[in-house]
Scaffold this motif. Structure first.
Motif, mmCIF file in Angstrom:
data_model
loop_
_atom_site.group_PDB
_atom_site.id
_atom_site.type_symbol
_atom_site.label_atom_id
_atom_site.label_comp_id
_atom_site.label_asym_id
_atom_site.label_seq_id
_atom_site.Cartn_x
_atom_site.Cartn_y
_atom_site.Cartn_z
ATOM 1 N N ALA A 78 49.235 43.906 56.247
ATOM 2 C CA ALA A 78 49.368 42.524 55.797
ATOM 3 C C ALA A 78 48.152 42.166 54.961
ATOM 4 O O ALA A 78 47.190 42.945 54.874
ATOM 5 N N MET A 79 48.207 41.004 54.363
ATOM 6 C CA MET A 79 47.041 40.429 53.700
ATOM 7 C C MET A 79 46.475 39.332 54.578
ATOM 8 O O MET A 79 45.288 39.252 54.797
ATOM 9 N N GLY A 80 47.353 38.458 55.043
ATOM 10 C CA GLY A 80 46.911 37.321 55.819
ATOM 11 C C GLY A 80 47.225 36.035 55.084
ATOM 12 O O GLY A 80 48.043 36.006 54.166
ATOM 13 N N VAL A 81 46.556 34.960 55.481
ATOM 14 C CA VAL A 81 46.743 33.637 54.903
ATOM 15 C C VAL A 81 45.644 33.412 53.872
ATOM 16 O O VAL A 81 44.464 33.554 54.181
ATOM 17 N N HIS A 82 46.046 33.067 52.643
ATOM 18 C CA HIS A 82 45.082 32.850 51.558
ATOM 19 C C HIS A 82 44.698 31.372 51.469
ATOM 20 O O HIS A 82 45.573 30.515 51.386
ATOM 21 N N PHE A 83 43.394 31.118 51.456
ATOM 22 C CA PHE A 83 42.849 29.791 51.220
ATOM 23 C C PHE A 83 42.099 29.869 49.891
ATOM 24 O O PHE A 83 41.184 30.690 49.742
ATOM 25 N N VAL A 84 42.498 29.043 48.932
ATOM 26 C CA VAL A 84 42.015 29.145 47.554
ATOM 27 C C VAL A 84 41.111 27.960 47.211
ATOM 28 O O VAL A 84 41.364 26.830 47.627
ATOM 29 N N LEU A 85 40.088 28.250 46.405
ATOM 30 C CA LEU A 85 39.225 27.202 45.868
ATOM 31 C C LEU A 85 39.551 27.086 44.372
ATOM 32 O O LEU A 85 39.120 27.888 43.556
ATOM 33 N N GLY A 86 40.369 26.092 44.053
ATOM 34 C CA GLY A 86 40.890 25.925 42.694
ATOM 35 C C GLY A 86 39.832 25.823 41.621
ATOM 36 O O GLY A 86 40.021 26.322 40.512
ATOM 37 N N SER A 87 38.712 25.191 41.919
ATOM 38 C CA SER A 87 37.671 25.036 40.903
ATOM 39 C C SER A 87 37.114 26.382 40.465
ATOM 40 O O SER A 87 36.705 26.548 39.317
ATOM 41 N N ARG A 88 37.124 27.359 41.354
ATOM 42 C CA ARG A 88 36.637 28.688 40.971
ATOM 43 C C ARG A 88 37.630 29.403 40.060
ATOM 44 O O ARG A 88 37.232 30.114 39.147
ATOM 45 N N ALA A 90 39.681 27.867 38.020
ATOM 46 C CA ALA A 90 39.579 27.144 36.755
ATOM 47 C C ALA A 90 38.325 27.538 35.982
ATOM 48 O O ALA A 90 38.338 27.588 34.751
ATOM 49 N N ALA A 91 37.235 27.852 36.698
ATOM 50 C CA ALA A 91 35.978 28.204 36.041
ATOM 51 C C ALA A 91 36.052 29.543 35.315
ATOM 52 O O ALA A 91 35.371 29.753 34.318
ATOM 53 N N GLY A 92 36.879 30.466 35.822
ATOM 54 C CA GLY A 92 37.025 31.757 35.158
ATOM 55 C C GLY A 92 35.782 32.620 35.190
ATOM 56 O O GLY A 92 35.514 33.367 34.258
ATOM 57 N N THR A 93 35.041 32.535 36.270
ATOM 58 C CA THR A 93 33.809 33.320 36.414
ATOM 59 C C THR A 93 33.958 34.319 37.548
ATOM 60 O O THR A 93 34.374 33.938 38.644
ATOM 61 N N LEU A 94 33.639 35.581 37.283
ATOM 62 C CA LEU A 94 33.644 36.594 38.342
ATOM 63 C C LEU A 94 32.236 36.731 38.893
ATOM 64 O O LEU A 94 31.298 37.043 38.157
ATOM 65 N N ASN A 95 32.103 36.470 40.189
ATOM 66 C CA ASN A 95 30.805 36.537 40.844
ATOM 67 C C ASN A 95 31.046 37.052 42.263
ATOM 68 O O ASN A 95 31.801 36.438 43.024
ATOM 69 N N GLY A 96 30.419 38.150 42.617
ATOM 70 C CA GLY A 96 30.608 38.779 43.912
ATOM 71 C C GLY A 96 30.245 37.910 45.102
ATOM 72 O O GLY A 96 30.609 38.234 46.231
ATOM 73 N N THR A 97 29.542 36.816 44.866
ATOM 74 C CA THR A 97 29.191 35.911 45.959
ATOM 75 C C THR A 97 30.084 34.670 45.997
ATOM 76 O O THR A 97 29.893 33.805 46.850
ATOM 77 N N GLN A 98 31.054 34.594 45.058
ATOM 78 C CA GLN A 98 31.900 33.408 44.980
ATOM 79 C C GLN A 98 33.373 33.786 44.799
ATOM 80 O O GLN A 98 33.932 33.630 43.710
ATOM 81 N N PRO A 99 34.025 34.261 45.857
ATOM 82 C CA PRO A 99 35.445 34.606 45.740
ATOM 83 C C PRO A 99 36.305 33.362 45.514
ATOM 84 O O PRO A 99 35.980 32.267 45.984
ATOM 85 N N GLU A 100 37.402 33.554 44.790
ATOM 86 C CA GLU A 100 38.345 32.464 44.546
ATOM 87 C C GLU A 100 39.213 32.188 45.773
ATOM 88 O O GLU A 100 39.719 31.083 45.935
ATOM 89 N N ALA A 101 39.408 33.203 46.629
ATOM 90 C CA ALA A 101 40.242 33.020 47.820
ATOM 91 C C ALA A 101 39.603 33.686 49.033
ATOM 92 O O ALA A 101 39.004 34.766 48.919
ATOM 93 N N LEU A 102 39.741 33.043 50.171
ATOM 94 C CA LEU A 102 39.360 33.610 51.463
ATOM 95 C C LEU A 102 40.654 33.987 52.171
ATOM 96 O O LEU A 102 41.644 33.255 52.081
ATOM 97 N N ILE A 103 40.656 35.112 52.873
ATOM 98 C CA ILE A 103 41.871 35.578 53.545
ATOM 99 C C ILE A 103 41.630 35.594 55.054
ATOM 100 O O ILE A 103 40.673 36.210 55.532
ATOM 101 N N TYR A 104 42.522 34.921 55.777
ATOM 102 C CA TYR A 104 42.411 34.801 57.226
ATOM 103 C C TYR A 104 43.628 35.409 57.918
ATOM 104 O O TYR A 104 44.754 35.296 57.431
ATOM 105 N N GLU A 105 43.384 36.006 59.075
ATOM 106 C CA GLU A 105 44.457 36.496 59.929
ATOM 107 C C GLU A 105 44.740 35.431 60.984
ATOM 108 O O GLU A 105 43.810 34.948 61.640
ATOM 109 N N PRO A 106 46.019 35.056 61.168
ATOM 110 C CA PRO A 106 46.333 34.081 62.209
ATOM 111 C C PRO A 106 46.190 34.691 63.600
ATOM 112 O O PRO A 106 46.537 35.850 63.816
#
Length: 189
Positions: A78-88, A90-106
């Protein structure tokens, strides 16, 4: 490309569905091509940057919003549940310390456990930032997966990369599906 308000939310949700479904269409051998062990510098960087989000309430307070239900693999994992930060996104920046989505297992009783992250960049944004280049975006040496347009979702093309920083993945730290993650405890909707 400027994405604002309602369009940003629709784009985020559509992208979430598209990158999950695109990963489901990937052949299993493709999922291990960029796999490395859990001691990768990028995995370590992601762990350090996202440790605060092991508590899902911290992620919610930071503006992450649930974009998907728990996503199970087509054949395994599985992947899990994706929680997204829309501003990231929209910013279009790749940064290893700032993922666009966090993935959680229920987990039982409605709890969530952080298992990984996802980096996302729209292809149009990447091309605007790198005019004339045919290079695939990479995050700290790890090539991102391309999902082309047109696609069956009617979405613009985009790139994505999973990093399983909080749950060991036998098929690789950068594979789309994790055989150690399950949706079995997802609350009935």
């Amino acid at each position: 490309m400027k994405i604002t308000g309602r369009r940003l939310i629709l784009t985020m949700l559509s992208l979430s569905v598209a990158f999950i479904a695109a990963a489901a269409e990937s052949p299993p051998h493709a999922m291990t091509m960029s796999a490395v062990d859990q001691n990768s510098p990028l995995v370590e960087k992601v762990r350090k940057a996202t440790a605060q989000f092991k508590d899902i309430n911290a992620a919610l307070a930071a503006g992450f919003a649930q974009a998907t239900p728990c996503v199970s693999g087509p054949d395994f994992g599985a992947m899990g549940v994706h929680f997204v930060l829309g501003s990231r996104i929209a910013a279009g920046t790749l940064n290893g310390t700032q993922p666009e989505a966090l993935i959680y297992e229920p987990l039982p009783n409605g709890a969530f456990r952080l298992v990984g992250v996802e980096f996302i960049i729209l292809a149009s944004v990447w091309q605007a930032q790198n005019p004339g280049s045919s290079a695939t975006p990479a995050l700290e040496g790890h090539l991102m997966n391309f999902v082309d347009a047109p696609n069956r979702y009617g979405l613009p093309a985009f790139y994505e990369l999973h990093v399983w920083a909080w749950e060991q993945n036998p098929v690789g730290s950068f594979a789309d599906w994790n055989t150690q993650v399950s949706c079995d405890q997802q609350a009935a909707g």
